[in-house]
Design a protein around this motif. Sequence first.
Motif, short mmCIF file in Angstrom:
data_model
loop_
_atom_site.label_atom_id
_atom_site.label_comp_id
_atom_site.label_asym_id
_atom_site.label_seq_id
_atom_site.Cartn_x
_atom_site.Cartn_y
_atom_site.Cartn_z
N VAL A 214 0.90 -1.25 0.13
CA VAL A 214 0.15 0.02 -0.06
C VAL A 214 1.03 1.07 -0.01
O VAL A 214 1.62 1.50 0.76
CB VAL A 214 -0.97 -0.03 1.35
N GLY A 215 0.81 2.08 -1.19
CA GLY A 215 1.37 3.41 -1.13
C GLY A 215 2.76 3.19 -1.71
O GLY A 215 3.41 4.19 -1.99
N GLY A 216 3.36 2.04 -1.90
CA GLY A 216 4.53 1.95 -2.81
C GLY A 216 5.27 0.42 -3.00
O GLY A 216 4.35 -0.33 -3.24
N VAL A 217 6.59 0.12 -2.83
CA VAL A 217 7.03 -0.97 -2.90
C VAL A 217 7.66 -1.43 -1.59
O VAL A 217 7.74 -0.67 -0.72
CB VAL A 217 8.13 -0.92 -3.97
N ALA A 218 7.90 -2.83 -1.51
CA ALA A 218 8.32 -3.25 -0.33
C ALA A 218 9.87 -2.61 -0.19
O ALA A 218 10.46 -2.55 -0.92
CB ALA A 218 8.44 -4.93 -0.48
N ALA A 219 10.13 -2.62 1.05
CA ALA A 219 11.54 -2.05 1.50
C ALA A 219 12.65 -3.20 0.94
O ALA A 219 12.26 -4.45 0.99
CB ALA A 219 11.51 -1.94 2.78
N PRO A 220 13.87 -2.67 0.69
CA PRO A 220 15.08 -3.76 0.12
C PRO A 220 15.18 -4.61 1.38
O PRO A 220 15.30 -5.73 1.11
CB PRO A 220 15.96 -2.80 0.11
N SER A 221 15.10 -4.27 2.66
CA SER A 221 15.41 -5.49 3.55
C SER A 221 14.30 -6.19 3.88
O SER A 221 14.43 -7.57 4.54
CB SER A 221 15.46 -4.66 5.18
N GLU A 222 13.17 -6.22 3.19
CA GLU A 222 12.11 -7.28 3.13
C GLU A 222 12.14 -8.35 2.06
O GLU A 222 11.47 -9.35 1.83
CB GLU A 222 10.63 -6.61 3.16
N ILE A 223 13.15 -8.01 1.14
CA ILE A 223 13.48 -8.88 -0.08
C ILE A 223 14.90 -9.43 0.16
O ILE A 223 15.08 -10.77 -0.24
CB ILE A 223 13.50 -8.07 -1.42
N ALA A 224 15.93 -8.73 0.67
CA ALA A 224 17.16 -9.35 0.78
C ALA A 224 17.74 -8.85 1.98
O ALA A 224 17.43 -8.13 2.64
CB ALA A 224 18.17 -8.45 -0.26
N VAL A 225 18.66 -9.81 2.43
CA VAL A 225 19.34 -9.75 3.81
C VAL A 225 20.55 -9.10 3.61
O VAL A 225 20.97 -8.84 2.46
CB VAL A 225 19.95 -11.37 4.40
N GLY A 226 20.96 -8.36 4.82
CA GLY A 226 22.39 -7.71 4.87
C GLY A 226 22.04 -6.20 4.34
O GLY A 226 23.36 -5.46 3.75
N VAL A 227 20.94 -5.77 4.11
CA VAL A 227 20.61 -4.20 3.40
C VAL A 227 21.11 -3.23 4.45
O VAL A 227 20.36 -3.24 5.79
CB VAL A 227 19.43 -4.08 3.09
#
Length: 654
Positions: A214-227
């Motif tokens: 809602v309102g945008g895209v998922a945060a990088p930390s929710e897709i990849a580790v070590g961000v």
Amino acid sequence: MQGVGPGSVLGGRYAVTLRTSEGVHHERWRANDHTLEREVVLVCFPAGSSVAAAALDAARRAAGIEDSRLVRVLDVGTDQGVGFIVEEPLTGAVPLSHLLQSGGLSPDEVRRLTGEAATALDKATHRGLHHLALTPSSVLRMSDGAVKVRGLATEAALTDADRLSDERASRADAVGLVKIAYAGLTGRWPMVSVDDGLIPAGGPVGLEAAPTIVGGVAAPSEIAVGVPNDLDLICRMTLGSGRRGPVSPGDLALQIAPWSSEQATSDGATGIGLRSRDDRESLEPTRVMPSVRAGAAGAAAVGAAGAAAAGAGAAGTTSVAGAGNPSQSSTIFFDSVSEAQLGETPTSRDTTTERTHGGIAAAGAAAAGVAGAIGDKVGSFARAAADKAAARAAERRSAHDDDFDGEDIGLVDALDEAPTTRLEPPLPVFGREAPEAPSGAQSRIALAIVGVLVLVALVIGISNVMKIGQHDGPATAVTVTKTRTPSATQPPATSTQAPPTTTQAPPAAPVSIVGGTGFDPQDGTESDRNVKNVADGDPGTGWESRWYGTASFNGDKDGVGVLLDLSAPTAVKEVELVLPAEQNVTVYLTDSGSTDSLDGAQKVGSAKNANGTVVIKASGDLQPASKLLVLVTKAAPAEAANHYRAQISEVTVR
């Protein structure tokens, strides 16, 4: 495109050889320059199109910017109904879009690529040029690790996107750079439009779209580790519902600085150095493990592989492929070990094999405990991607089950069958027992010491009170003058000696600063938006230049600084500066409003290696003038290597 093909000659000198890419509005071709005998790149488009004139004009303006990180424009022209832009060849360059085909890059490399591109575009912004069409294909990495940005101003002109004001265009480029950083961290493209849809959200070919919320895209930390936290926050703020974040490429460069000047050599998730292809092919794998099945299994497989190699007594080697993207397989290779290294005989080989597999299973059990402890830390999108990878791996494993027989057990099997183990909390640093109470002798000694200190303080205080009203210097002589009233027959005495008078010059009065701009003898301006901070009365704020690679501003200029407007023409007597770091500064008085020339300026004074509050006094009488120039001739270093910039916190003119 009509009129362009292998063997075509444009402009009477550029022989076309090979097409390298094809876009909606233009094509890129390799060509040979017969005049200078060199290889070049041609960007070709129909000369009769509505955007042709704007594209050629944008290319001419982009050619005037000298920066090693921007692809140089060598020539422009039209021939046989084809408009063309000639660019420098990029031998060995790899677009970021190709680097991301196997998953995200390491955070350090993403920070470096984004920072270098932002710094280059910031320099172009000061000349009124913007990119406005940034994608991973716009950023290239050379074979030596150098960063190049192509398509400055021309890509926007070819797509008819150059219709924004300077402020909105700077914001659009900042958002484009954040999207590139997002793609570098996750291997996915955020489908977010810029500036209310004037710049579309279309992504590059070959990259998956980022998951939307809602309102945008998922945060990088929710897709990849070590961000890293700062990159994750910038992506959240810029691409989320609030649409905040950096307002220009220069602002983004300041927020993510510093970055390494060298290319990162680790994978995207764990920081483990990657083996070359030749090294991997030289290994004899005992078994190729399928994808891990949990969101944290990528990290667990790395720890378990090292432990299994140690438990088996072999020289274990771990290679993690595509760890930056949770949907990639994690494949483990072990070096084969000779019988002599293990001390085997032909009759004891079976025993040694059982001992080896047992060590692998034990190591897998230990790693599974760690995986259970950190599994909750991985985002939901990572777990979903890992589940997809596990399903594909199960299909591959079922197809190859006939190839494995007996008691052979793999690392993933050990992870699946191992019990869940919770990590024990760390031991306390201090003991749990309460300290023993001091003895009576110790208490008396402590009280005695305190009493002596109080007595000494009392004596000193009384002594100081008794000295109040006394003077250490000699007593001042008191002169009493008697005056006699003159009689009628005697004229009054006339004094011939006047009392001495002392004349003291009033202190220099401050002069108001009513405005100003940045001064750069090469570019004309330097960080204009921060100039107002040098006269706000707050030493915690100030003016800062852009980053440079040396203290002498890369050897291209004599210095940078601020040109301040005074409230009225003033004969300056002294200037007080507050400098947050050690620098060399020179102060001038002038009436010229030029931001790139010292012609006609009067030198007030200078200071070398100055830091903190510095007062520069005029060496002689100066003519009144309406502007004051503070020029930093030697920049201050930052904590990161090869990062220098000029810094001024406050300026007071008297």
